[in-house]
Design an enzyme around this catalytic site. Structure first.
Site, PDB file in Angstrom:
ATOM      1  N   TYR A 162       0.740  -1.228  -0.006  1.00  0.00           N
ATOM      2  CA  TYR A 162      -0.084   0.054  -0.201  1.00  0.00           C
ATOM      3  C   TYR A 162       0.925   1.225   0.117  1.00  0.00           C
ATOM      4  O   TYR A 162       2.070   1.233   0.269  1.00  0.00           O
ATOM      5  CB  TYR A 162      -1.169   0.067   1.155  1.00  0.00           C
ATOM      6  CG  TYR A 162      -0.462   0.911   2.364  1.00  0.00           C
ATOM      7  CD1 TYR A 162      -1.299   1.902   2.677  1.00  0.00           C
ATOM      8  CD2 TYR A 162       0.582   0.790   3.061  1.00  0.00           C
ATOM      9  CE1 TYR A 162      -0.911   2.849   3.848  1.00  0.00           C
ATOM     10  CE2 TYR A 162       0.972   1.349   4.064  1.00  0.00           C
ATOM     11  CZ  TYR A 162      -0.104   2.505   4.690  1.00  0.00           C
ATOM     12  OH  TYR A 162       0.625   3.341   5.543  1.00  0.00           O
ATOM     13  N   PHE A 247       3.540   9.993   4.124  1.00  0.00           N
ATOM     14  CA  PHE A 247       4.100   9.513   2.943  1.00  0.00           C
ATOM     15  C   PHE A 247       4.595   8.125   3.567  1.00  0.00           C
ATOM     16  O   PHE A 247       5.721   8.096   4.325  1.00  0.00           O
ATOM     17  CB  PHE A 247       5.048  10.276   2.361  1.00  0.00           C
ATOM     18  CG  PHE A 247       5.690   9.225   1.218  1.00  0.00           C
ATOM     19  CD1 PHE A 247       5.173   9.462  -0.046  1.00  0.00           C
ATOM     20  CD2 PHE A 247       6.699   8.446   1.498  1.00  0.00           C
ATOM     21  CE1 PHE A 247       5.998   8.743  -1.111  1.00  0.00           C
ATOM     22  CE2 PHE A 247       7.410   7.556   0.413  1.00  0.00           C
ATOM     23  CZ  PHE A 247       6.906   7.841  -0.857  1.00  0.00           C
ATOM     24  N   GLU A 248       4.138   7.052   3.283  1.00  0.00           N
ATOM     25  CA  GLU A 248       4.799   5.773   3.551  1.00  0.00           C
ATOM     26  C   GLU A 248       4.160   4.755   2.279  1.00  0.00           C
ATOM     27  O   GLU A 248       3.127   4.578   1.984  1.00  0.00           O
ATOM     28  CB  GLU A 248       4.762   5.000   5.057  1.00  0.00           C
ATOM     29  CG  GLU A 248       3.169   4.809   5.059  1.00  0.00           C
ATOM     30  CD  GLU A 248       3.280   4.174   6.691  1.00  0.00           C
ATOM     31  OE1 GLU A 248       4.335   4.265   7.454  1.00  0.00           O
ATOM     32  OE2 GLU A 248       2.403   3.378   6.953  1.00  0.00           O
ATOM     33  N   ILE A 249       5.301   3.623   1.913  1.00  0.00           N
ATOM     34  CA  ILE A 249       4.891   2.558   1.051  1.00  0.00           C
ATOM     35  C   ILE A 249       5.341   1.409   1.761  1.00  0.00           C
ATOM     36  O   ILE A 249       6.454   1.263   2.098  1.00  0.00           O
ATOM     37  CB  ILE A 249       5.311   2.737  -0.360  1.00  0.00           C
ATOM     38  CG1 ILE A 249       5.302   4.119  -1.017  1.00  0.00           C
ATOM     39  CG2 ILE A 249       4.925   1.615  -1.125  1.00  0.00           C
ATOM     40  CD1 ILE A 249       6.078   4.273  -2.212  1.00  0.00           C
TER      41      ILE A 249
END
Length: 356
Positions: A162, A247-249
């Site tokens: 995600y 913001f992170e993946i």
């Protein structure tokens, strides 16, 4: 001289084919031989109905800079039912598939072990001390949900990775490759673009609880990890560094792991999400430091990203090649040029994982 009938039909069929191919390419992702196949991933957005206008800006940013070429789906989550206006205004910003879900009430309410009178008193105290969002009840529910519950939503079960998206953010450079594919190929489980110091008055006892967890569950913590980045004295104190999680993946198997789930459940029982104002950013970051090797965490240094307050802006050839519009020398915004940005530089100082 009119075209022969057979030639005219041929031109018409060619035109129909071109239009059909264009529609398919833009409405749905098509694997082109030689290109990397997409990863099973999505954008995840926690939003309220009134956020639609700011989200249209955010979606325009990520679509123009990246997703118009990849068509990764979106998952929108809300503690209330989404309005028809919100759905119409966000759906119209992308050709990708869009999912809308309501958060289960048990994931946006007080657990049975929380003393709500005590929680209200602590909010009042933090507000009087000027703590950011000190008196906000909904902010605490949001932090708890983002810390350990969002990936449990039924709509998220179908995805392996995600990418978090929020209202009011900007992507200030083109993203000319697929970060999901990059992470999968390189076995990266968590990725970030801004690292910053936490406001320590929001988490006065968080590290005490983390140390209790480490003492209770030493079997879950690998002998080599990234702990040095958050604690220079082998776990005695916390230096405040964390990845700014707006913001992170992430590889969702990290959050679904026994280690992370046990960690979150332990912290949840400690009560600090409600008696203090523990944020999902330090929770995610400390977990990454405890459970992941340095090579499993990645700084997307080439992604230009702005969240109100701070930005990360690439420099040099990356700035030119990716058509960036941010100013890397702006010390009022660019986190790596400000004192608060030392955490980013110190990540690069983190020793590599020893190889056997």
């Amino acid at each position: 001289m009119p075209l022969p009938r057979s030639l005219l039909v041929r031109y018409l069929l060619l035109a129909v084919g071109v239009i059909g191919l264009y529609t398919l390419l833009h409405k749905n992702y098509i694997y082109v031989p030689g290109a990397e196949p997409r990863v099973n991933a999505c954008f995840t957005v926690l939003a309220r109905n009134h956020d639609w206008r700011a989200l249209r800006d955010s979606m325009r940013q990520i679509e123009d800079r990246f997703n118009s070429r990849y068509n990764y789906p979106y998952v929108f989550l809300n503690d209330k039912p989404f309005s028809a206006e919100f759905i119409n205004m966000t759906q119209s910003m992308t050709r990708a598939q869009v999912h809308y879900g309501q958060i289960p009430s048990e994931h946006w309410s007080y657990p049975e072990w929380i003393n709500q009178t005590k929680a209200a008193s602590r909010r009042k105290e933090m507000h009087e001390k000027g703590v950011m969002y000190g008196d906000s009840e909904s902010y605490r529910h949001m932090c708890r949900f983002e810390s350990g519950l969002f990936f449990q939503h039924p709509l998220m079960q179908q995805f392996d990775y995600y990418w978090r998206l929020e209202p009011g953010i900007k992507y200030e450079c083109d993203i000319n490759y697929d970060p999901f594919v990059y992470m999968k190929k390189n076995k990266i489980r968590y990725a970030w673009t801004i690292a910053i110091y936490e406001l320590m008055n929001t988490i006065p006892t968080l590290w005490t609880s983390v140390k209790k967890f480490m003492h209770t569950h030493p079997d879950l913590i690998p002998s080599t990890n990234s702990l040095w980045w958050v604690s220079r004295d082998n776990g005695t104190t916390y230096n405040g560094c964390h990845f700014w999680s707006n913001f992170e993946i992430a590889d969702l198997s990290f959050y679904r792991s026994k280690e992370y789930q046990t960690f979150f459940d332990f912290l949840d029982r400690e009560g600090g999400f409600f008696y203090e104002r523990w944020g999902d950013a330090p929770v995610h970051s400390i977990a990454a430091a405890l459970f992941l090797q340095k090579e499993e965490v990645h700084w997307f240094n080439d992604i230009g990203y702005y969240h109100p307050g701070w930005q990360h802006c690439p420099s040099g050839n990356a700035w030119l090649d990716n058509r960036c519009t941010c100013d890397p020398n702006d010390k009022s915004k660019t986190i790596t040029n400000a004192n608060w940005g030392k955490c980013s530089h110190e990540w690069e100082m983190l020793p590599d994982t020893p190889r056997a």
